[in-house]
Write a protein that holds these residues in place. Sequence first.
Motif, PDB file in Angstrom:
ATOM      1  N   TYR A   7       0.755  -1.242   0.029  1.00 49.92           N
ATOM      2  CA  TYR A   7      -0.022  -0.141   0.004  1.00 49.92           C
ATOM      3  C   TYR A   7       1.125   1.223  -0.001  1.00 49.92           C
ATOM      4  CZ  TYR A   7      -3.297   3.562   1.686  1.00 49.92           C
ATOM      5  OH  TYR A   7      -3.791   4.940   1.735  1.00 49.92           O
ATOM      6  N   THR A   8       2.001   1.494   0.855  1.00 51.32           N
ATOM      7  CA  THR A   8       2.829   2.456   0.992  1.00 51.32           C
ATOM      8  C   THR A   8       3.344   2.760  -0.243  1.00 51.32           C
ATOM      9  OG1 THR A   8       3.276   2.152   3.317  1.00 51.32           O
ATOM     10  CG2 THR A   8       4.835   3.251   1.982  1.00 51.32           C
ATOM     11  N   VAL A  22       1.035   4.362  -2.715  1.00 55.30           N
ATOM     12  CA  VAL A  22       0.503   5.627  -2.721  1.00 55.30           C
ATOM     13  C   VAL A  22       1.775   6.552  -3.166  1.00 55.30           C
ATOM     14  CG1 VAL A  22       0.179   7.189  -0.859  1.00 55.30           C
ATOM     15  CG2 VAL A  22      -1.109   5.095  -0.845  1.00 55.30           C
ATOM     16  N   ASP A  27      -5.731   5.864  -5.051  1.00 50.98           N
ATOM     17  CA  ASP A  27      -6.821   6.414  -4.150  1.00 50.98           C
ATOM     18  C   ASP A  27      -6.981   5.531  -3.275  1.00 50.98           C
ATOM     19  OD1 ASP A  27      -9.026   7.360  -3.238  1.00 50.98           O
ATOM     20  OD2 ASP A  27     -10.256   7.315  -5.062  1.00 50.98           O
ATOM     21  N   PRO A  28      -6.656   5.895  -1.870  1.00 52.10           N
ATOM     22  CA  PRO A  28      -6.763   5.191  -0.678  1.00 52.10           C
ATOM     23  C   PRO A  28      -8.480   4.752  -0.676  1.00 52.10           C
ATOM     24  CG  PRO A  28      -5.614   6.849  -0.280  1.00 52.10           C
ATOM     25  CD  PRO A  28      -6.092   7.238  -1.514  1.00 52.10           C
ATOM     26  N   TYR A  79      -8.965   0.891  -2.103  1.00 56.74           N
ATOM     27  CA  TYR A  79      -7.967  -0.162  -1.440  1.00 56.74           C
ATOM     28  C   TYR A  79      -8.862  -1.086  -0.497  1.00 56.74           C
ATOM     29  CZ  TYR A  79      -3.887  -2.586   0.321  1.00 56.74           C
ATOM     30  OH  TYR A  79      -3.011  -3.583   0.789  1.00 56.74           O
ATOM     31  N   PRO A 100       1.896   7.864   3.842  1.00 56.14           N
ATOM     32  CA  PRO A 100       1.222   6.956   4.729  1.00 56.14           C
ATOM     33  C   PRO A 100       1.984   6.380   5.869  1.00 56.14           C
ATOM     34  CG  PRO A 100       1.511   5.906   2.189  1.00 56.14           C
ATOM     35  CD  PRO A 100       2.349   7.235   2.392  1.00 56.14           C
ATOM     36  N   THR A 111       0.920   1.452   7.653  1.00 60.51           N
ATOM     37  CA  THR A 111       0.612   0.165   6.858  1.00 60.51           C
ATOM     38  C   THR A 111       0.871  -1.094   7.643  1.00 60.51           C
ATOM     39  OG1 THR A 111       1.092   1.481   4.758  1.00 60.51           O
ATOM     40  CG2 THR A 111       1.111  -0.722   4.637  1.00 60.51           C
ATOM     41  N   ASN A 126      -2.830   7.156   8.954  1.00 64.33           N
ATOM     42  CA  ASN A 126      -3.933   7.778   8.229  1.00 64.33           C
ATOM     43  C   ASN A 126      -3.933   6.681   7.140  1.00 64.33           C
ATOM     44  OD1 ASN A 126      -1.309   7.824   6.873  1.00 64.33           O
ATOM     45  ND2 ASN A 126      -1.031   9.889   6.426  1.00 64.33           N
ATOM     46  N   VAL A 127      -3.598   5.511   7.150  1.00 67.49           N
ATOM     47  CA  VAL A 127      -4.086   4.532   6.176  1.00 67.49           C
ATOM     48  C   VAL A 127      -5.317   4.098   6.460  1.00 67.49           C
ATOM     49  CG1 VAL A 127      -1.640   3.967   5.936  1.00 67.49           C
ATOM     50  CG2 VAL A 127      -2.878   2.579   7.436  1.00 67.49           C
ATOM     51  N   PRO A 128      -6.197   3.677   5.648  1.00 75.96           N
ATOM     52  CA  PRO A 128      -7.386   3.117   5.918  1.00 75.96           C
ATOM     53  C   PRO A 128      -7.512   1.903   6.604  1.00 75.96           C
ATOM     54  CG  PRO A 128      -7.059   2.678   3.575  1.00 75.96           C
ATOM     55  CD  PRO A 128      -5.715   3.382   4.136  1.00 75.96           C
ATOM     56  N   GLN A 182     -10.321  -0.739   6.202  1.00 75.68           N
ATOM     57  CA  GLN A 182     -10.428  -1.479   4.881  1.00 75.68           C
ATOM     58  C   GLN A 182      -9.340  -2.515   4.732  1.00 75.68           C
ATOM     59  OE1 GLN A 182     -11.479   2.833   3.023  1.00 75.68           O
ATOM     60  NE2 GLN A 182      -9.943   1.471   1.674  1.00 75.68           N
TER      61      GLN A 182
END
Length: 463
Positions: A291-292, A295, A301-302, A305, A371, A374, A397-399, A402
């Motif tokens: 993920y990192t 981004v 787009d977070p 994901y 990010p 993660t 700040n990562v989702p 999700q």
Amino acid sequence: MKSTRRAIALTLVGALTATALAACSSSGSGDGDGESADGKTTLKVVSLLPGSEPEAIDAFNEQVKQFEDANPDIDVVPEEYEWKATTFAAQLAGGTLPDVFEIPFTDAKTLVENKQIADLDTQFRTLPYADKFNPAIIEAGTGPDGHVYAIPAKNVYGVGLHYNRALFESAGLDPDSPPTTWDQVREYAKKIADANPGVAGYAQMTQNNTGGWQLTVNTYSRGGRVQEVGDDGKATESLDNDGTKEALEFLQALRWEDNSMGSNFLLDWGTMNEAFAAGQVGMYTSGSDVYTSMVQSNGLDPATYGLTALPLDGDDAGVLTGGTLAAMPAKATDDKKAAAVKWIDFFYLNKLVDQDAAVKDAQTLVASDQPVGTPVLPMFSKEQYLENQEWIKDYINVPLNQMTGYTDTMFDLPLVGEPSQKTQEVYALMDPVVQAVLTDQNADIDKLLADANKQAQALLDQG
């Protein structure tokens, strides 16, 4: 490809080219071979992947500035870098790598045996947390003499299933209920592909050794193993095991029966991430940490994901795990080694064990919208990891909401390290097997595996 030499299953949970980026350094550049014009030690270091977003570069620049302010005798010169099995050996032999470069866990032992990387043991032992690493992790970079040659740096991961939430919704699937079995992955992949012409519902890496890497992932998840090592240390290839056959039959069905794998069958780690971030892939498998990178380098787009646990099928099913080590060329001087370990401490490790460093790092990243948080596996212990997450909780700040399909199980994953001998060479033999299954409707899986197994065993027998 990022992994341990041995099975980390044991205790992990208890654990721009130089020119383009020269401006990243806050000090004047030197000759790059030792001391700069003002007497400082010049240290070339890995920065970010080529083509990274400006915000990511800004965050890295700020970290370089902070390090140089704290170490005025060191001039850091960042260089873009992406490890690839097909180019690394030539870069190392040609002397074109930075002073501090990154390698996967699988490669350190061979590089030590070939005397291609520097002994960092003396400098490593100065770190206050040197004896606190998970033993299985530190072993990956340790030579037969017991010295540390490559230092665990980042990205200790378990492979997960990454999925595009927007594509799920377009196919009438609930993005909060990702698949938990391989049969469901197949079902969801077809629905995504049918609802989105031209999109791969599920995609597979196939080149630059990533085909072999991910086929091994798929094999482990079905209870198979591609290599067995006896008590005498002798390895035997077993590429033709039932798990690998089932994995290839799965891909064959998705490709030729369901037409759910798109049209690009020459993907590696970087191009897969790019395609996923662009909304061209519904699902794929890779390390939990990508993920990192997506981004920083691919403009992901977070909101789109999702991350969930790898489906497991079979009594001995496992999740492939790996990570990244920091190393130096064999000819590195003591001054360079000392400077390098200071940088490795600052950039990679101290933030994991020191609250002030953790908060400062998180603040710096958040200031450039990078990010924080993660999911990765513990470098030291589960307790240390959870404490670190508590320190930075206000900056994450990562989702994570999700990613619960992965994070709810990450400490209970049955982890298995990558094959321990001739890893990259064997992966290279497996790439064309995966490619053949995806490009030839009549591909004979049994013959492909038998041929690859024979070649792989010959490699092992060479020693």
